[in-house]
Design a protein around this motif. Structure first.
Motif, PDB file in Angstrom:
ATOM      1  N   SER A   1       4.222   5.836  -5.154  1.00 23.55           N
ATOM      2  CA  SER A   1       4.311   5.867  -6.616  1.00 23.55           C
ATOM      3  C   SER A   1       3.351   6.904  -7.203  1.00 23.55           C
ATOM      4  O   SER A   1       3.706   7.645  -8.120  1.00 23.55           O
ATOM      5  CB  SER A   1       3.965   4.510  -7.218  1.00 23.55           C
ATOM      6  N   GLN A   2       2.153   6.950  -6.665  1.00 28.25           N
ATOM      7  CA  GLN A   2       1.167   7.929  -7.146  1.00 28.25           C
ATOM      8  C   GLN A   2       1.705   9.354  -6.986  1.00 28.25           C
ATOM      9  O   GLN A   2       1.583  10.178  -7.880  1.00 28.25           O
ATOM     10  CB  GLN A   2      -0.140   7.826  -6.352  1.00 28.25           C
ATOM     11  N   HIS A   3       2.302   9.602  -5.822  1.00 28.46           N
ATOM     12  CA  HIS A   3       2.859  10.927  -5.577  1.00 28.46           C
ATOM     13  C   HIS A   3       3.944  11.259  -6.587  1.00 28.46           C
ATOM     14  O   HIS A   3       4.016  12.372  -7.093  1.00 28.46           O
ATOM     15  CB  HIS A   3       3.433  11.013  -4.163  1.00 28.46           C
TER      16      HIS A   3
ATOM     17  N   GLN B   1       0.820  -1.204   0.000  1.00 27.88           N
ATOM     18  CA  GLN B   1       0.000   0.000   0.000  1.00 27.88           C
ATOM     19  C   GLN B   1       0.856   1.257   0.000  1.00 27.88           C
ATOM     20  O   GLN B   1       0.638   2.174  -0.788  1.00 27.88           O
ATOM     21  CB  GLN B   1      -0.882  -0.045   1.234  1.00 27.88           C
ATOM     22  N   ASN B   2       1.851   1.280   0.876  1.00 24.02           N
ATOM     23  CA  ASN B   2       2.711   2.456   0.954  1.00 24.02           C
ATOM     24  C   ASN B   2       3.480   2.680  -0.346  1.00 24.02           C
ATOM     25  O   ASN B   2       3.637   3.818  -0.789  1.00 24.02           O
ATOM     26  CB  ASN B   2       3.693   2.315   2.113  1.00 24.02           C
ATOM     27  N   SER B   3       3.945   1.594  -0.936  1.00 24.58           N
ATOM     28  CA  SER B   3       4.674   1.720  -2.199  1.00 24.58           C
ATOM     29  C   SER B   3       3.779   2.319  -3.263  1.00 24.58           C
ATOM     30  O   SER B   3       4.186   3.191  -4.032  1.00 24.58           O
ATOM     31  CB  SER B   3       5.122   0.357  -2.709  1.00 24.58           C
ATOM     32  N   TYR B   4       2.551   1.844  -3.286  1.00 22.54           N
ATOM     33  CA  TYR B   4       1.614   2.323  -4.286  1.00 22.54           C
ATOM     34  C   TYR B   4       1.319   3.806  -4.096  1.00 22.54           C
ATOM     35  O   TYR B   4       1.367   4.588  -5.048  1.00 22.54           O
ATOM     36  CB  TYR B   4       0.328   1.513  -4.217  1.00 22.54           C
ATOM     37  N   ILE B   5       1.074   4.191  -2.861  1.00 17.34           N
ATOM     38  CA  ILE B   5       0.799   5.599  -2.568  1.00 17.34           C
ATOM     39  C   ILE B   5       1.989   6.473  -2.945  1.00 17.34           C
ATOM     40  O   ILE B   5       1.840   7.522  -3.576  1.00 17.34           O
ATOM     41  CB  ILE B   5       0.427   5.778  -1.079  1.00 17.34           C
TER      42      ILE B   5
END
Lengths: 194, 194
Positions: free
Chosen positions: B138-140, B132-136
């Motif tokens: 990445s979005q940033h 989840q943190n990686s995905y968030i």
DNA sequence: CGCCGAGTTGAACTGAATCAAGAAACGTGG
DNA sequence: CCACGTTTCTTGATTCAGTTCAACTCGGCG
């Protein structure tokens, strides 16, 4: 609507979900329709819901100080749409989400998701697969934005998500690629007559 | 080395892992050291291992047709390093991973990860949080690369990961931001004398 | 029918890349 | 521990990809 969802879950998890297990899903997800241009999330508010898109098209975008929109994510049939960060942490979102076409959605909350993860191991698996795929897709997009020229970015999009080109107006595609609509228009002309 | 790892798991999952459960971790992760510039993964081969960085610094990057490197990810202490796609699917990777400093790692395989997920619910939770943190994150990063100017991208990096600036040479920072070293040098000059 | 948003095209401009040369910092072996 | 070679960083001049601004066309919707 739920049968589309059910089929999707079976496909992604390569399983067949039993009737009694799927009942929990119907409880956890509510039907919702949205008209084109209607907002699913406004900047500054908490993204309480996550949507599975049964039909239609949506986008997630930020607006900078100069008032320019920057589209971070698109969503069409069988995609999920939410601001993951805000949805999980219940913090105010920096993004907007709205409908690009009329939509049919199945929406849920983070509590319902947590409950469903406990009740259905298949759902847990689904979420893991989704997270992983999202992350991998994000990495590809990052690579493309830091490595490629405008034309290469467009070509990459054509190959990866050709459906987007028919579903979203060009100015949105441009925003997604980090280009101006004018530049995209010129590139498209060049690319297409090759 | 394992005590660092244990502390990390406790912190991230907000739990205290019991001795007998942690034994499984020690089985699943092997110690490994790497010298600066040594490769962890070569483009074209399968990324069989994932590494938890106990000490040191690494990078994941692709090389384009013109031979230019594009750094997709950095990793330092308490970060994970692997090509997620190749690691999970066991497909050949398009990326390289090497050590930017001498490293102490704890490495594992995807089978060991799967096994550990079964044996330790805490590890499952850890993986979910990480995904989840990686995905968030990445979005940033995507938002920043499509929305910001060179200077804004640099400022954003300064705020988000200030440690990177001391750990990685400027040409690598430039590559990470999608800029040339020359441009970064000029921007840094400007920013610092404000 | 007329208006408005979406797309195109052109001309001028600009932020960042490229090319090139030198200065500083680094580490490696004698 | 110094000297030399290599890599990293800076600075300048030039070029170029992509932006900006502006005018015009087209298609759809009310």
């Amino acid at each position: 609507m739920y049968d589309v969802f059910r089929k999707y879950i079976n496909e992604v998890t390569s399983s067949i979900i039993p009737d009694d297990e799927f009942k929990h899903y119907e409880e956890a997800f509510a039907k919702k329709t949205m008209k084109k241009k209607q907002f699913f999330l406004h900047e500054g508010s908490v993204c309480k819901y996550a949507a599975f898109i049964v039909k239609g098209a949506m986008r997630l975008y930020s607006i900078d100080e100069k008032g320019h929109e920057h589209i971070v994510r698109f969503g069409i049939e069988s995609w999920w749409m939410t601001d993951r960060e805000s949805f999980q942490m219940l913090t105010p979102s920096r993004y907007n989400i709205d409908a690009v076409e009329d939509c049919e959605l199945l929406v849920t909350t983070s509590e319902a998701v947590a409950r469903l993860k406990d009740r259905s191991p298949l759902f847990l698996k689904l979420m893991q697969i989704l997270d992983q795929n999202s992350y991998i897709a994000s990495q590809h997009r990052i690579e493309s934005t830091i490595s490629y020229t405008a034309e290469e970015k467009f070509m990459q999009l054509m190959n990866t998500y050709p459906a987007f080109l028919h579903r979203f107006p060009q100015n949105m595609i441009a925003s997604y690629l980090g280009l101006t609509p004018e530049t995209l228009s010129r590139i498209r002309k060049q690319v297409l007559l090759k």
